[in-house]
Write a protein that holds these residues in place. Structure first.
Motif, mmCIF file in Angstrom:
data_model
loop_
_atom_site.group_PDB
_atom_site.id
_atom_site.type_symbol
_atom_site.label_atom_id
_atom_site.label_comp_id
_atom_site.label_asym_id
_atom_site.label_seq_id
_atom_site.Cartn_x
_atom_site.Cartn_y
_atom_site.Cartn_z
ATOM 1 N N SER A 68 0.765 -1.296 0.126
ATOM 2 C CA SER A 68 -0.103 0.357 0.131
ATOM 3 C C SER A 68 0.731 1.250 -0.019
ATOM 4 O O SER A 68 0.407 2.206 -0.291
ATOM 5 N N ASP A 69 1.918 1.255 0.319
ATOM 6 C CA ASP A 69 3.449 2.537 0.964
ATOM 7 C C ASP A 69 3.228 2.705 -1.188
ATOM 8 O O ASP A 69 3.798 4.136 -1.717
ATOM 9 N N PHE A 102 -4.657 26.032 -5.288
ATOM 10 C CA PHE A 102 -4.046 25.078 -5.993
ATOM 11 C C PHE A 102 -4.300 24.607 -5.765
ATOM 12 O O PHE A 102 -4.339 23.191 -6.493
ATOM 13 N N ILE A 103 -5.155 23.220 -5.314
ATOM 14 C CA ILE A 103 -5.757 22.631 -4.454
ATOM 15 C C ILE A 103 -6.987 22.346 -5.753
ATOM 16 O O ILE A 103 -7.573 21.597 -6.270
ATOM 17 N N PRO A 124 -0.406 9.406 -4.620
ATOM 18 C CA PRO A 124 0.512 10.046 -3.182
ATOM 19 C C PRO A 124 -0.555 11.784 -2.356
ATOM 20 O O PRO A 124 -1.482 11.602 -3.038
ATOM 21 N N LEU A 125 0.194 11.688 -1.206
ATOM 22 C CA LEU A 125 -0.942 12.817 -0.848
ATOM 23 C C LEU A 125 0.184 14.416 -1.014
ATOM 24 O O LEU A 125 0.863 14.620 -1.002
#
Length: 134
Positions: free
Chosen positions: A96-97, A121-122, A102-103
């Motif tokens: 899962s990593d 940006f969001i 991506p965060l």
């Protein structure tokens, strides 16, 4: 059968569009990467004989994520286990990593009012607006 990679920038715009269409067709789940299974299905549509298709090196047709995962499992993880890396730094990585999206973490006030804020940006990342709670 050998394939020499050609940098995409050296192709004409017309060929780039054709290659992008082929890539989109081969990328069956739309995740932006071609896995071995995707490549097998794509090459099967070529109507080449099984003998010709067997010459395609599918082991080299994989995603970067899958390659990184394989390298970690084969090379780094054994070292981490041997030297108990997870006891003093961080836990061993799991599938899962590698497979997670991506965060991105943004810190600071909600908006500064200059039009180039975290909110903008969001919205750009989401490619749409999002609800604002008052």
């Amino acid at each position: 059968m050998e394939f020499d990679p050609i940098p995409i920038g050296s192709c004409s715009k017309e060929h780039q569009n054709i290659y992008q269409q082929w890539f989109n067709c081969a990328d069956s789940d739309g995740d932006g990467r071609i896995t071995g299974n995707d490549a097998t299905k794509f090459f099967a549509m070529s109507n080449l004989s099984c003998q010709d298709l067997k010459q395609v090196p599918l082991s080299s047709v994989t995603s970067i994520i899958d390659g990184l995962k394989r390298l970690y499992i084969q090379k780094l993880k054994p070292l981490e286990v041997t030297y108990h890396f997870n006891d003093f730094v961080s836990p061993l990585l799991t599938n899962s990593d590698f497979d997670a999206n991506p965060l991105v973490m943004l810190l600071g006030q909600y908006s500064t009012g200059h039009g180039k804020s975290k909110t903008t940006f969001i919205k750009h990342l989401l490619k749409c607006g999002y609800p604002v709670w008052n």
